[in-house]
Design an enzyme around this catalytic site. Structure first.
Site, PDB file in Angstrom:
ATOM      1  N   ARG A 191       0.819  -1.221   0.000  1.00 33.97           N
ATOM      2  CA  ARG A 191       0.000   0.000   0.000  1.00 33.97           C
ATOM      3  C   ARG A 191       0.853   1.273   0.000  1.00 33.97           C
ATOM      4  NH1 ARG A 191      -4.127   0.536   4.729  1.00 33.97           N
ATOM      5  NH2 ARG A 191      -2.348  -0.227   5.876  1.00 33.97           N
ATOM      6  N   ARG A 239      -1.029  -6.824  13.841  1.00 34.54           N
ATOM      7  CA  ARG A 239      -2.325  -6.125  13.724  1.00 34.54           C
ATOM      8  C   ARG A 239      -3.451  -7.119  13.436  1.00 34.54           C
ATOM      9  NH1 ARG A 239      -0.245  -2.257   9.291  1.00 34.54           N
ATOM     10  NH2 ARG A 239      -2.435  -1.824   8.889  1.00 34.54           N
TER      11      ARG A 239
END
Ligand code: AP5
Length: 224
Positions: A133, A178
């Site tokens: 990303r 995460r």
């Protein structure tokens, strides 16, 4: 939106599920306001506020920032006038405590959740999405090395900016932490919203536009 109360849409999903990508598309299409606790926390870190200083190391390690800090930041933002148009909560709530606080906040304002949409994806693909990303440094438009490149090389589709950036927590190792935090603390909220009758599930492994279409239908139907 035609409903009497402003829409309150929740996007649930692990890192890389497409919450931010879809929230920005919903903003453009329905005039709602994207409210990303991740973006608010990154702004606090960049500004060096006490909340940002406390959040920084937790975010870098891929853990969840304390409910106390997140709720204070969220409540501040919810008080801004543009929020009256309706909100897309991107990355909030993430714990039982945050969900209970949101329920109380909305109840106090005579509002309720319009829909909580679970973006359902495969864990392995999420690591690839997150580690590829990048975003426009000027307007924040999101891109990906393989799945969504700017139409003109090095130029943002949305604002013509030419500077791009990557997030410090977008390494494969932090993304795995995460993901673990998501499964341990956030995924149980799917049952919370199912019990309230506002849960919708979308297979978020398909192309971005296909998922946007499914989300648009949910927003249209739930807001009618
Ligand atoms: P946050 O900023 O919320 O990050 P996250 O939840 O980990 O989600 P991401 O932003 O990584 O993913 P996304 O679902 O938005 O995916 P995106 O659309 O960008 O939180 C960061 C940190 O802040 C947390 O770890 C925590 O420490 C803290 N925090 C934040 N909120 C908190 C809270 N409420 N409580 C406690 N702590 C909190 O897409 C990813 C990539 O994939 C992009 O490149 C995109 O172009 C691409 N992509 C998107 N959709 C598709 C698709 N369908 N196919 C192929 N590629 C796609």
């Amino acid at each position: 939106m035609t409903e009497t109360q402003p829409a309150v849409l929740i996007l649930l999903g692990p890192p890389g599920a497409g919450k931010g990508t879809q929230a920005r598309m919903l903003e453009d299409r329905f005039g709602l306001v994207q409210l990303s606790t991740g973006d608010l926390l990154r702004a606090a870190v960049a500004a060096g506020t006490p909340a940002g200083l406390a959040a920084k190391s937790v975010m870098e390690a891929g853990g969840l920032v304390s409910d106390e800090i997140v709720l204070a930041i969220l409540k501040d933002r919810m008080a801004d006038p543009d929020v009256a148009r309706g909100v897309i909560l991107d990355g909030f709530p993430r714990t039982d405590g945050q969900a209970a606080a949101l329920d109380a906040l909305l109840e106090g304002a005579g509002q309720k959740v319009t829909a909580a949409v679970s973006l359902e994806v495969d864990d392995a693909a999420m690591i690839e999405r997150v580690s590829g990303r990048f975003t426009c440094a000027t307007c924040g438009e999101g891109y990906h090395d393989h799945f969504k490149q700017p139409r003109r090389d090095g130029v943002c589709d949305k604002c013509d900016g030419t500077a791009f950036k990557r997030r410090a927590d977008d390494t494969a190792e932090t993304a795995r932490a995460r993901l673990s935090a998501y499964h341990a603390q956030t995924a149980p909220l799917i049952a919370h919203y199912d019990a309230k009758g506002v849960l919708e599930r979308i297979d978020a492994m398909g192309p971005i536009d296909q998922i946007a279409g499914a989300l648009g239908q949910i927003v249209g139907a739930r807001s009618a």
